[in-house]
Design an enzyme around this catalytic site. Sequence first.
Site, mmCIF file in Angstrom:
data_model
loop_
_atom_site.group_PDB
_atom_site.id
_atom_site.type_symbol
_atom_site.label_atom_id
_atom_site.label_comp_id
_atom_site.label_asym_id
_atom_site.label_seq_id
_atom_site.Cartn_x
_atom_site.Cartn_y
_atom_site.Cartn_z
ATOM 1 N N SER A 10 0.847 -1.194 0.000
ATOM 2 C CA SER A 10 0.000 0.000 0.000
ATOM 3 C C SER A 10 0.878 1.238 0.000
ATOM 4 C CB SER A 10 -0.890 0.015 1.243
ATOM 5 O OG SER A 10 -1.428 1.323 1.382
ATOM 6 N N HIS A 35 -1.259 -1.442 -4.260
ATOM 7 C CA HIS A 35 -2.528 -1.129 -3.586
ATOM 8 C C HIS A 35 -2.627 0.388 -3.414
ATOM 9 C CE1 HIS A 35 -5.893 -2.240 -0.872
ATOM 10 N NE2 HIS A 35 -5.502 -1.212 -0.132
ATOM 11 N N ASP A 37 -4.866 3.399 -1.978
ATOM 12 C CA ASP A 37 -5.943 3.718 -1.035
ATOM 13 C C ASP A 37 -6.534 5.082 -1.346
ATOM 14 O OD1 ASP A 37 -6.062 1.471 0.826
ATOM 15 O OD2 ASP A 37 -3.999 2.016 1.334
ATOM 16 N N MET A 39 -9.212 7.777 -0.356
ATOM 17 C CA MET A 39 -10.038 8.180 0.798
ATOM 18 C C MET A 39 -10.600 9.566 0.531
ATOM 19 S SD MET A 39 -7.616 6.958 3.915
ATOM 20 C CE MET A 39 -6.775 5.368 3.908
ATOM 21 N N HIS A 68 -8.455 0.655 -3.927
ATOM 22 C CA HIS A 68 -9.356 0.440 -2.789
ATOM 23 C C HIS A 68 -10.082 1.755 -2.516
ATOM 24 C CE1 HIS A 68 -9.529 -0.492 1.849
ATOM 25 N NE2 HIS A 68 -10.725 -0.431 1.289
ATOM 26 N N MET A 70 -12.309 4.017 -0.560
ATOM 27 C CA MET A 70 -12.941 4.261 0.745
ATOM 28 C C MET A 70 -13.661 5.593 0.620
ATOM 29 S SD MET A 70 -9.750 2.927 2.983
ATOM 30 C CE MET A 70 -8.699 3.061 1.550
ATOM 31 N N MET A 139 -11.201 -5.970 5.887
ATOM 32 C CA MET A 139 -10.381 -5.004 6.618
ATOM 33 C C MET A 139 -10.016 -5.596 7.981
ATOM 34 S SD MET A 139 -9.976 -2.461 4.607
ATOM 35 C CE MET A 139 -8.924 -1.624 5.806
ATOM 36 N N ASP A 177 -6.433 -6.518 4.708
ATOM 37 C CA ASP A 177 -5.827 -5.181 4.657
ATOM 38 C C ASP A 177 -5.853 -4.533 6.039
ATOM 39 O OD1 ASP A 177 -5.037 -2.626 4.000
ATOM 40 O OD2 ASP A 177 -6.731 -2.181 2.679
HETATM 41 C C1 DX5 Z 1 -6.257 1.523 5.680
HETATM 42 C C2 DX5 Z 1 -5.841 1.189 4.267
HETATM 43 C C3 DX5 Z 1 -4.720 0.238 4.198
HETATM 44 C C4 DX5 Z 1 -3.451 0.764 4.824
HETATM 45 C C5 DX5 Z 1 -2.711 -0.396 5.377
HETATM 46 O O1 DX5 Z 1 -7.431 2.258 5.658
HETATM 47 O O2 DX5 Z 1 -6.922 0.613 3.539
HETATM 48 O O3 DX5 Z 1 -4.486 -0.208 2.882
HETATM 49 O O4 DX5 Z 1 -2.618 1.427 3.938
HETATM 50 O O5 DX5 Z 1 -1.615 0.096 6.048
HETATM 51 P P1 DX5 Z 1 -0.857 -0.781 7.131
HETATM 52 O O6 DX5 Z 1 -0.331 -1.987 6.443
HETATM 53 O O7 DX5 Z 1 0.176 0.129 7.654
HETATM 54 O O8 DX5 Z 1 -1.895 -1.161 8.182
HETATM 55 ZN ZN ZN Z 2 -6.452 -0.406 1.586
#
Ligand code: DX5
Ligand code: ZN
Length: 227
Positions: A10, A35, A37, A39, A68, A70, A139, A177
């Site tokens: 990620s 990956h 993320d 948000m 991903h 969110m 998650m 994740d």
């Molecule tokens: C959290 C994200 C993850 C995050 C994981 O909301 O969806 O993908 O980057 O990070 P680590 O591996 O540090 O928990």
């Molecule tokens: Zn993620």
Amino acid sequence: MSNRVQIAPSILSADFANLGSAARLAADAGADWVHVDVMDGHFVPNLTIGPGTVRALKRLTSVPLDVHLMVDNPAEQVPWYLDAGADLITFHLEACVHVNRLVQVIHDGGRKVGIALNPATPVGFLDDIVTDLDLILLMSVNPGFGGQRYLPGAAKRVQDALRMCRDRQVSPLIEVDGGITVDTAPLVTSQGANVLVAGSAIYGAGDPSRALHDIRAAGERGLEVKA
Ligand code: DX5
Ligand code: ZN
């Protein structure tokens, strides 16, 4: 051939001023996915990457992009990420009303589709849609930030997901994740997870490439427990 345990670093935990090098590093280290993320500051209390960054990453790496989302109302934003070149788009069940329709939109765009569940959302909520999915994302932290501690309930949820898939005679990828490290990776692969997202454990390591290999090896050791 893909690895028995796939690793999706990620880039949330990478240097945002150097995301290109983070993606290259992932590619050079043999990552199976990058990956990404996304948000929106509403669905989760953080704001990160948008379609412009996904498009730029797509230009510089051939490693497939695991996006991903969110975000609230993912139906509105999915077309942006199809257009930007995401290879796999995962949205949250909690954020989507017309789930079958959105799955169809992503497949019609020629991409793979995943659905993500927060740690407190029952796995069984996917029972009527799982036959249409390429991936289930469980998650193992509450989404929003990298570097959080793995929630131990995740292993049992992987087990539940695997059982549901077997009952339905399908085998989507099962991705976990949040808080994945060399210590937690085997806890979930031993129950059936085959894709591991790791952010801080890779990009926060002194030697990220080594960390990626170590996490995959730890995950593969978990498979032996399963066997
Ligand atoms: C959290 C994200 C993850 C995050 C994981 O909301 O969806 O993908 O980057 O990070 P680590 O591996 O540090 O928990
Ligand atoms: Zn993620």
